[in-house]
Design a protein around this motif. Structure first.
Motif, PDB file in Angstrom:
ATOM      1  N   GLY A   1      -6.344 -51.842 -25.731  1.00  0.00           N
ATOM      2  CA  GLY A   1      -6.431 -52.497 -26.281  1.00  0.00           C
ATOM      3  C   GLY A   1      -7.528 -52.741 -27.030  1.00  0.00           C
ATOM      4  N   ALA A   2      -8.910 -52.673 -26.570  1.00  0.00           N
ATOM      5  CA  ALA A   2     -10.353 -52.347 -27.234  1.00  0.00           C
ATOM      6  C   ALA A   2     -10.683 -51.429 -28.293  1.00  0.00           C
ATOM      7  CB  ALA A   2     -11.727 -53.125 -25.341  1.00  0.00           C
ATOM      8  N   PRO A   3     -10.772 -50.306 -28.138  1.00  0.00           N
ATOM      9  CA  PRO A   3     -10.622 -49.568 -29.161  1.00  0.00           C
ATOM     10  C   PRO A   3      -9.339 -49.426 -29.840  1.00  0.00           C
ATOM     11  CG  PRO A   3     -10.044 -48.106 -26.705  1.00  0.00           C
ATOM     12  CD  PRO A   3     -10.232 -49.698 -26.665  1.00  0.00           C
TER      13      PRO A   3
ATOM     14  N   GLY B   1     -23.258 -46.638 -19.725  1.00  0.00           N
ATOM     15  CA  GLY B   1     -22.531 -47.745 -20.080  1.00  0.00           C
ATOM     16  C   GLY B   1     -21.804 -48.291 -18.723  1.00  0.00           C
ATOM     17  N   ALA B   2     -20.800 -46.849 -18.708  1.00  0.00           N
ATOM     18  CA  ALA B   2     -20.440 -46.690 -17.395  1.00  0.00           C
ATOM     19  C   ALA B   2     -20.393 -46.539 -16.463  1.00  0.00           C
ATOM     20  CB  ALA B   2     -19.152 -45.051 -17.895  1.00  0.00           C
ATOM     21  N   ALA B   3     -21.558 -46.498 -16.284  1.00  0.00           N
ATOM     22  CA  ALA B   3     -22.709 -45.201 -15.336  1.00  0.00           C
ATOM     23  C   ALA B   3     -22.948 -47.284 -14.752  1.00  0.00           C
ATOM     24  CB  ALA B   3     -23.638 -44.562 -15.037  1.00  0.00           C
TER      25      ALA B   3
ATOM     26  N   TYR C   1     -16.908 -51.268 -24.514  1.00  0.00           N
ATOM     27  CA  TYR C   1     -16.020 -52.303 -23.835  1.00  0.00           C
ATOM     28  C   TYR C   1     -15.092 -51.899 -22.772  1.00  0.00           C
ATOM     29  CZ  TYR C   1     -14.129 -56.925 -22.220  1.00  0.00           C
ATOM     30  OH  TYR C   1     -13.694 -57.454 -21.825  1.00  0.00           O
ATOM     31  N   ALA C   2     -14.487 -50.627 -23.571  1.00  0.00           N
ATOM     32  CA  ALA C   2     -13.280 -49.642 -22.973  1.00  0.00           C
ATOM     33  C   ALA C   2     -14.007 -49.157 -21.671  1.00  0.00           C
ATOM     34  CB  ALA C   2     -12.188 -49.145 -23.756  1.00  0.00           C
ATOM     35  N   ALA C   3     -15.367 -48.199 -21.830  1.00  0.00           N
ATOM     36  CA  ALA C   3     -16.110 -47.508 -21.501  1.00  0.00           C
ATOM     37  C   ALA C   3     -16.391 -48.258 -19.776  1.00  0.00           C
ATOM     38  CB  ALA C   3     -17.138 -46.861 -22.126  1.00  0.00           C
TER      39      ALA C   3
END
Length: 453
Positions: free
Chosen positions: A60-62, A215-217, A336-338
């Motif tokens: 949903g975020a992207p 960000g994912a890291a 946010y999704a990442a």
């Protein structure tokens, strides 16, 4: 630098709305486990519902964030938050429904309001002067980590002391209150679509991929701390109940770190700071895996929290440099999704490894994956920023007659006023002066075009 520009009534109203929108997000995974834990295979079902909720957020975020119009963000936010509140209310109303139906409502509750964090962050930075963007993001982080430090105890107390459905009812009420609070804030923020230089939104967002990888890291390390810590405590012969206080220390450390980060400017470029902070977090998690004492683990986790706040803030500030203002809300939503995908991937890896190796080894493997993602993000950002072409120079002898020519660098030409522009036509050259004309004032230029913090 100080927080004076952030301490305003409008920012306080934003904080009230953000609390109502974000506290349900922090409550939901644990609340879903308590909702169904008394059913057959309840813990497995609770984990499945939590996964459905996170998958809804990731999708949903992207999807919704890229479709939000800056000048009319309020209706978009209101609909998303209202539908999310309905999803929470439905979960609380039918806790004994078939698992597929519960999973569908969990995914809806995650997906519908998933664009709100990015939009609210963009709205916050529009409420303060540009010079206070770092302080605004620091204040947002303090609020976020404060929420995450309080919600586990609140959910546990309500679920066990009142009823399992009460935390989700509270989540629905909080999210619904944030919808009403949106009318205390501006309807949107100013953004000129012309700042994209003709590029599509999706292409702009794709160019910022190094920030998403970093960000994912950063959240991968948080996944290690949260998901493997109980097993690690059991390996050490320590009561598993200490996991809650240790994770609370992690969140409080992050809140303190976010506050300290906004108090001053820090040396170095943002991408350099990000790598240093991520490596520091990796060292702290490595110590958590190796230190046998509870006090040492607590100190290492708290230090990791302090560094995590700085890593998160540098990541958001880097994204502000990579994207134009009109694409920031969408960029934050993709981020946010990442980070959600990074959390899920590292948690899945650690969970799979626990079947074959000790918890301490699983943490070390997760740290290795995080360092690999950090390296990929750093190399991608380094390759993305190319040095400017060297300024053209005149190698031949200058004539002593005719219009005077001046060599300028690209940066100098950008900083000149129209009156200082070089002659373009013979008529303009005559106006500037012919043979024997007095030499003009030197051309000034320079400065820091990137305005790095």
């Amino acid at each position: 630098m100080s927080y004076r520009d952030v301490a305003t009534k409008r920012v306080l109203a934003w904080a009230v709305v953000a609390t109502g929108a974000r506290m349900p997000v922090a409550m939901t995974p644990l609340a879903l486990v308590f909702l169904v834990r008394e059913r057959p295979a309840g813990y497995t079902l609770g984990a499945t519902l939590a996964a459905a909720y996170v998958i809804g957020e990731i999708i949903g975020a992207p999807l919704l964030g890229t479709r939000m119009h800056p000048d009319r963000a309020r209706p978009h936010l209101a609909w998303g938050l209202a539908i999310g509140a309905s999803g929470f209310a439905a979960l609380a109303a039918i806790p004994h429904a078939p698992p597929p139906l519960l999973a569908a409502f969990a995914a809806l509750a995650g997906a519908a309001p998933a664009a709100a964090p990015g939009a609210l962050r963009t709205l916050l930075t529009s409420l303060v002067p540009k010079r206070a963007a770092a302080q605004a993001l620091s204040a947002e982080s303090v609020l976020t980590f404060g929420i995450w430090s309080l919600t586990p105890a609140a959910v546990t107390g309500l679920a066990l002391g009142v009823a399992p459905r009460v935390p989700l009812l509270l989540a629905a009420a909080l999210m619904a209150s944030s919808v009403a609070g949106l009318w205390l804030l501006p309807a949107g923020w100013e953004a000129d679509d012309g700042d994209r230089a003709g590029e599509s939104m999706h292409r702009l967002l794709a160019r910022a991929w190094p920030a998403y990888v970093t960000g994912a890291a950063s959240l991968s390390l948080l996944a290690l701390a949260e998901l493997v810590l109980p097993a690690l405590l059991e390996q050490r012969g320590t009561a598993v109940g200490w996991a809650g206080p240790l994770l609370t220390g992690l969140s409080l450390g992050s809140a303190v770190g976010a506050f300290l980060y906004g108090l001053r400017s820090w040396p170095g470029q943002l991408r350099t700071r990000s790598v240093v902070l991520m490596c520091g977090m990796a060292v702290c998690l490595t110590l958590v895996a190796l230190i046998p004492t509870l006090a040492g683990m607590a100190a290492a986790l708290t230090a990791a929290g302090v560094l995590q706040a700085g890593a998160m803030l540098t990541r958001n500030l880097s994204l502000r440099e990579m994207l134009p203002p009109s694409a920031l809300a969408a960029g934050y939503s993709v981020m946010y999704a990442a980070v959600g995908a990074g959390y899920a991937a590292t948690g899945s890896l650690a969970g799979a490894l626990l079947h074959f190796v000790a918890p301490s080894t699983a943490i070390l493997a997760g740290v290795g994956l995080t360092l690999l993602l950090t390296l990929v993000g750093a190399l991608g950002e380094h390759a993305r920023i190319k040095p400017p072409d060297p300024a053209p120079t005149t190698t031949g002898p200058r004539s002593t007659h005719g219009p005077k020519t001046v060599d300028v660098t690209p940066a100098q030409s950008l900083n000149r006023t129209p009156a200082q522009s070089l002659p373009q036509t013979p008529a303009e050259a005559l106006d500037c002066g012919g043979p024997g004309a007095p030499e003009g004032a030197p051309i000034r230029g320079g400065g820091d075009p990137e305005h790095r913090l």
